[in-house]
Write a protein that holds these residues in place. Structure first.
Motif, PDB file in Angstrom:
ATOM      1  N   UNK A  33      35.569  23.466  37.462  1.00  6.58           N
ATOM      2  CA  UNK A  33      35.454  24.156  36.173  1.00  6.58           C
ATOM      3  C   UNK A  33      35.752  25.644  36.337  1.00  6.58           C
ATOM      4  N   UNK A  34      36.523  26.200  35.417  1.00  7.45           N
ATOM      5  CA  UNK A  34      36.944  27.597  35.530  1.00  7.45           C
ATOM      6  C   UNK A  34      35.766  28.554  35.535  1.00  7.45           C
ATOM      7  N   UNK A  94      44.877  35.028  39.098  1.00 11.57           N
ATOM      8  CA  UNK A  94      43.564  34.636  38.577  1.00 11.57           C
ATOM      9  C   UNK A  94      43.570  34.621  37.048  1.00 11.57           C
ATOM     10  N   UNK A  95      44.157  35.654  36.448  1.00 15.07           N
ATOM     11  CA  UNK A  95      44.188  35.753  34.993  1.00 15.07           C
ATOM     12  C   UNK A  95      44.993  34.620  34.374  1.00 15.07           C
ATOM     13  N   UNK A  96      46.104  34.228  35.000  1.00  9.74           N
ATOM     14  CA  UNK A  96      46.910  33.126  34.482  1.00  9.74           C
ATOM     15  C   UNK A  96      46.124  31.822  34.422  1.00  9.74           C
ATOM     16  N   UNK A  97      45.117  31.715  35.252  1.00  7.73           N
ATOM     17  CA  UNK A  97      44.293  30.496  35.300  1.00  7.73           C
ATOM     18  C   UNK A  97      42.942  30.704  34.616  1.00  7.73           C
ATOM     19  N   UNK A 151      49.043  41.316  42.223  1.00  3.44           N
ATOM     20  CA  UNK A 151      49.562  39.949  42.184  1.00  3.44           C
ATOM     21  C   UNK A 151      48.409  38.943  42.142  1.00  3.44           C
ATOM     22  N   UNK A 152      47.412  39.159  42.984  1.00  5.72           N
ATOM     23  CA  UNK A 152      46.267  38.249  43.020  1.00  5.72           C
ATOM     24  C   UNK A 152      45.511  38.269  41.694  1.00  5.72           C
ATOM     25  N   UNK A 157      37.508  34.535  41.921  1.00  8.97           N
ATOM     26  CA  UNK A 157      38.575  34.856  42.863  1.00  8.97           C
ATOM     27  C   UNK A 157      38.269  36.211  43.494  1.00  8.97           C
ATOM     28  N   UNK A 158      38.244  36.252  44.821  1.00  6.34           N
ATOM     29  CA  UNK A 158      37.914  37.484  45.546  1.00  6.34           C
ATOM     30  C   UNK A 158      39.081  37.878  46.449  1.00  6.34           C
TER      31      UNK A 158
END
Length: 443
Positions: free
Chosen positions: A46-47, A74-77, A69-70, A52-53
């Protein structure tokens, strides 16, 4: 490819069943391996449970671009994202210093109930085993990268450790993933890069599939290492004293190999770290085999190894200068930097806490232990109880006015013991001068 997803999901389910995970923290560097990890996690978790670290080591000119980029990934997901910048000690080995800085950031970030996911795979495992073998590692080192271990307040899990890099590459290509190529990963001046790009391909060309076989070897080594720890725990249960010291007379009855195994286990368990074979030799020569009547000491990390009356102790640094403030004693007990004084109601003990205060031990202190028939100096009581000298200065003394009524863990004084069939207060003293890593031998 479906097999990777199934294995990944199973690893996470097993971890969740053991520790009731609240947050899954994805260690994202932006490279191929960690991007596969991120994509798999986003697919099966579950989102709202994923964080994300990204750890920015600030060693590359483009590190800020990799951080961005990282964040975009994370934002795209629709995942929560955090970035931590660390400072790497350039005076040390850059590889080790970067790793140490990264794991310090992990430790500071993780909370109870967090599980940190890292993307190590079987090629990383084989490289690690070969690297450690070349450095002369023992059984624990040759166990390779553990699948799981504690990190700070949380837990670390490597759910891709059974897969090789080629499989991750194929999965990334089929799922159209983007990733970053760190140019420093091609620099052969770094030991791991030399092994990865020059030694490992040569081994693979001669012995195809050796990476998978080494993964199994690492598992065998890990099993053997666990068995040695279990043996050490059994030996420790027979040899440890009330202060979690080691009785050297009992230790000497073991074979030399079991003595070595127990000492390594005990020192690590008490916070002295994993000692080398050379350090172990010094323990025997400078501490255990020191002249009778001497008081040898050996610094091991933040701990001090000491011998007293043929017992071996591992303690924190001495705090002999710390004194007890004069405090009233209540049923809640007292906890200070010196240690913890616990109070329990029992069938017998100190008859009352009314008017009882705690103070530090003083030179020339005497008391009248119940049933002894006369007074004696506290020094003699400590000697009779085999209390090491470095523990005595911080020992709490319970008084009413100028009269000593109890010395916790040592005695109740005449006239202050509870009557027969009447409850009293048992005083238990846990010294902070002993290792904080284990049971300190409450008295």
């Amino acid at each position: 490819m479906a097999d990777i997803e199934q294995q990944f999901t199973k690893a996470l389910q097993q971890a969740d069943s053991r520790m009731d995970i609240r947050r899954w923290v994805i260690g994202l560097s932006g490279g191929l391996d960690s991007m596969v990890l991120l994509a798999l996690a986003a697919k099966v978790l579950p989102a709202d449970q994923i964080v994300v670290l990204h750890v920015d080591h600030q060693l590359q000119i483009r590190s800020s671009q990799w951080r961005d980029f990282c964040q975009r990934q994370a934002q795209q997901r629709n995942l929560s994202y955090h970035s931590v910048s660390v400072t790497v000690d350039a005076s040390a080995s850059l590889e080790r210093a970067a790793r140490d800085a990264r794991y310090r950031a992990f430790e500071e970030f993780l909370n109870v109930g967090d599980c940190l996911l890292l993307a190590h795979h079987s090629n990383d495992q084989a490289e690690t085993m070969l690297y450690r073998l070349l450095r002369g590692a023992g059984l624990r080192g040759l166990s390779g990268i553990p699948v799981t271990r504690t990190v700070g307040a949380g837990r670390l899990l490597r759910p891709l450790l059974q897969r090789n890099r080629a499989e991750l590459q194929n999965w990334a290509d089929q799922n159209h993933l983007d990733w970053i190529d760190d140019p420093s990963n091609l620099d052969p001046t770094f030991d791991r890069n030399f092994l990865r790009h020059q030694v490992m391909p040569l081994l693979e060309s001669r012995w195809p599939g050796f990476v998978g076989r080494w993964q199994r070897t690492a598992e065998y080594m890990s099993d053997a290492d666990q068995l040695l720890d279990e043996l050490a725990a059994i030996d420790l249960s027979h040899i440890a004293t009330k202060f979690t010291a080691l009785d050297l007379n009992l230790l000497s009855e073991l074979s030399l190999s079991r003595q070595h195994n127990l000492l390594r286990f005990w020192i690590a368990r008490q916070g002295g770290g994993r000692i080398s074979r050379q350090q172990l030799a010094v323990v025997f020569s400078d501490v255990i085999a020191a002249q009778p009547g001497s008081s040898p000491e050996l610094q091991l990390g933040e701990r001090l190894l000491r011998r007293y009356r043929n017992n071996l102790y591992l303690t924190v640094a001495s705090e002999a200068g710390i004194e007890w403030p004069v405090l009233p004693l209540t049923e809640e007990g007292v906890s200070l930097s010196q240690g913890e004084l616990q109070v329990e109601v029992a069938d017998s003990g100190l008859k009352t806490l009314a008017g009882v205060v705690i103070r530090s031990r003083r030179e020339g202190d005497r008391c009248r232990p119940a049933g002894r028939g006369g007074s004696c100096p506290l020094k003699k009581l400590f000697q009779e109880k085999n209390i090491p000298p470095w523990l005595r200065a911080q020992w709490p003394v319970c008084v009413v006015g100028d009269e000593i009524v109890a010395v916790p863990g040592i005695c109740i004084c005449e006239g202050w013991q509870s009557e027969k069939n009447v409850s009293g207060f048992v005083l238990k003293w846990r010294s902070a001068a002993l290792s904080a890593s284990g049971e300190s031998g409450t008295l």
